[in-house]
Design an enzyme around this catalytic site. Sequence first.
Site: not given
Length: 850
Positions: A254, A291
């Site tokens: 991802g 993230e």
Amino acid sequence: MRDPAPTTIYLKDYSPFGYFVDSVDLTFDLAPNATRVKSRIEFRPNPEASEQRFFLHGENLDLIRAAIDGEPVSPEMVDGGLICDVPPTPFVWEAEVEIDPANNTALEGLYMSNSMYCTQCEAEGFRKITYYPDRPDVMSTFTVRINGPQPVLLSNGNPTEQGDGYAIWHDPWPKPAYLFALVAGDLVNHPDRFTTRSGKEVDLNIWVRPGDEGKCGFGMDALKKSMSWDEEVYGREYDLDIFNIVAVDDFNMGAMENKGLNIFNSSCVLASPETSTDANFERIEAIIAHEYFHNWTGNRITCRDWFQLCLKEGLTVFRDAEFTADMRSAPVKRISDVIDLRARQFPEDNGPLAHPVRPDSFQEINNFYTATVYEKGAELIGMLKRLVGSEGYSKALDLYFERHDGQACTIEDWLKVFEQATGRDLSQFKRWYEQAGTPRLNVYEAWSHGTYTLTFRQMTPPSANTPDPKPQVLPIAVGLLGPNGDEVQETTLLEMTETTQSFRFEGLSARPVPSILREFSAPVILERDSDNAERAFLLAHDTDPFNRWEAGNALAKETRLAMITTGAAPDADYLDALQKLVRDDTQDPAFRALVLQPPSQSDLAQTLHDRSVIPDPQAIHEAAETFAQTLAQTLSDSLPRLYADTTIEGQYQPDAVGSGKRALNFRILSLLSRLDGGDQARRQYEDADNMTQQNAALTCLLTIDRGIAQTQAFFEQWQEDRLVMDKWFALQIACAAPAKAAAKAEKLTRHPLFDMKNPNRFRAVMGALAMNHAGFHHSSGAGYQLLADHLIALDPLNPQTTARMCTPFQSWRRYDADRQALISEQLDRIAATPDLSRDTTEMITRIRNA
Ligand code: B3K
Ligand code: ZN
């Protein structure tokens, strides 16, 4: 060159590296087939380390020269790297290597995607860039000079100098090499700014290929929301002058949390109403947050070794789930996460790939970026928070950040801050990190003279990894309802520590109905004798939204299981309960959509297997079809009105309210399509001005074996858009009738736009085939063969994605002897492939050992 010989690495063998790294200077001279990487690294002996051998990892590198303190040296090349004699004092290592990014199809290290240079170093990719102690406990500051003609040259940290054909970046925060990143290309940016709460100005950019700049606004908003949320909820501020995100088309997963330079699979950052569904928007928001949150949980505090992966991943998944719950609907997020946990983690934990959240051995670490490490890892944090309470959790986290900032840590460090901040003994809780397998939790009830007793028994099935499981700490959230549906006992947290344990509730005027494991307070399989009347009662009255959905889910499953095993008709009470709920406008549309979402066929197969019934995928599929048809007929009078009521007029907004309503609208349309032959779906397809509705209409048509014209129109409209075309590939296979799925997938692998080297496209086709349960498991074995053919073909190009795509085979022991024989044949064929990668070898070996 193929992988070094596979060896097993054990947690118990950990020892620190013999040297500290004080600074790293890298210079890249970019060229597609011959990039030169010069390194200048300051080493200093670590007096604490037992071993002083100077070993640097390196793979697929062409060493041009090496020097120590300016003197040329000739290191000895060994498996997986080099060794060299070095002085007993601090010294400077210099090397120059040549690498070939254009031919790096594994997408690990430095590679090219559409003529753009980019990197992926976690877990062990930096060793494909230069010789280095490529382990997360070696941390250093980095200075990077990139020489190349590309207009945009990026690396970690802050920019320090830029000129014609070069850029220099300096990252002041010590980091392990897995967080290194470099990007060079002809990119355009979507810029913004953020002021941290202490007044620091940060430049934000999302970098994309020219033409995609209109698809960055949503991601940028998500980034700013994440930055504010982490300040408010965890007290964590950003720590550089700039934060860059880059979208890349060819990416194995991802996204990646490289310090100050996050690299994203373009599918996880680019969004527009015309090209992205509601689900895409939600996922993008969550991954951007994930993230970003790694900046503290992963980067500032990292892992000592890869066995500790859940230290950063479980915690960061937990944090991103909290974020989504705050941004959207907490119950909807929790229900969706549990659906996902059961679909991906439970099969893993109950099959040949079972491993503890903190594994104790591996051959290829990339094979351990699993649902167990991530999602079960996050469940463990959720349980800890329940057990110590919100305040205890905040205190522990503050201590964690204060004590371990700048360090590479272990699960022991993590648990110790909780023990010290809250005074709790977590030695038994630690078993959650060490034992594989999903605990079964049996419940027995007793009622006598106003006292209600719940007795629980926990049992974790033994597995290769955990032959002798010990009882774990289970936080069990329980509430009680009276016969009229009122709550007579609000949620209370029972803490179970023994194999068998009883809890008493006194002073009740009537025997209550229990609501057990509210909010899914522990990742276990609850086994309790209940009946459909009680489930319908909970679906109508439970105050806990998760358990209300759970009651509906149990009804949905039991009805189908009875249809499969006894040939029963769909349960009338359940149909009745569903009717009431669907029409009840006081209920959240998103919740109603979740209750209408059929249980996955794979989940039904697993439940049958747990009950010692061999699942027949075709029979499961037929029960699902019959049920949907019956429900459509039962609701036939209200469907047109429900469809109209849930259709949103006006401009598309990807928010939680709109997406909940559209999710319900989709469920209604899929029922309606079974009655009107797809007329309404065709109209919706024509009128749709957003991908959510276009995609929903096409799904409904393909599910009833219609939609040829729309499939063609979709292709013509979107053939230039890679991400939308992934949907086009996947939908046709996922919705195909079982007997046609493998042939459809096979045909699409011959389509000119099928590109094995692009992981998104490979997954769109092979992942969709595996998702079509009855299609993949069709008795012909064609699905098994097609997947095996493509795994064999992809392995030499991209071992990581190949290994990951072996997982559809993990549940093979559930099925009948004929299917097992067919799968076994394919597993043998893959295993016998010459030069199979370390990644795929490990996966296939583990799966075959089932
Ligand atoms: N840390 C990365 C995953 C790296 C996978 C390496 N095979 C993305 C994430 O979890 O945020
Ligand atoms: Zn992560």
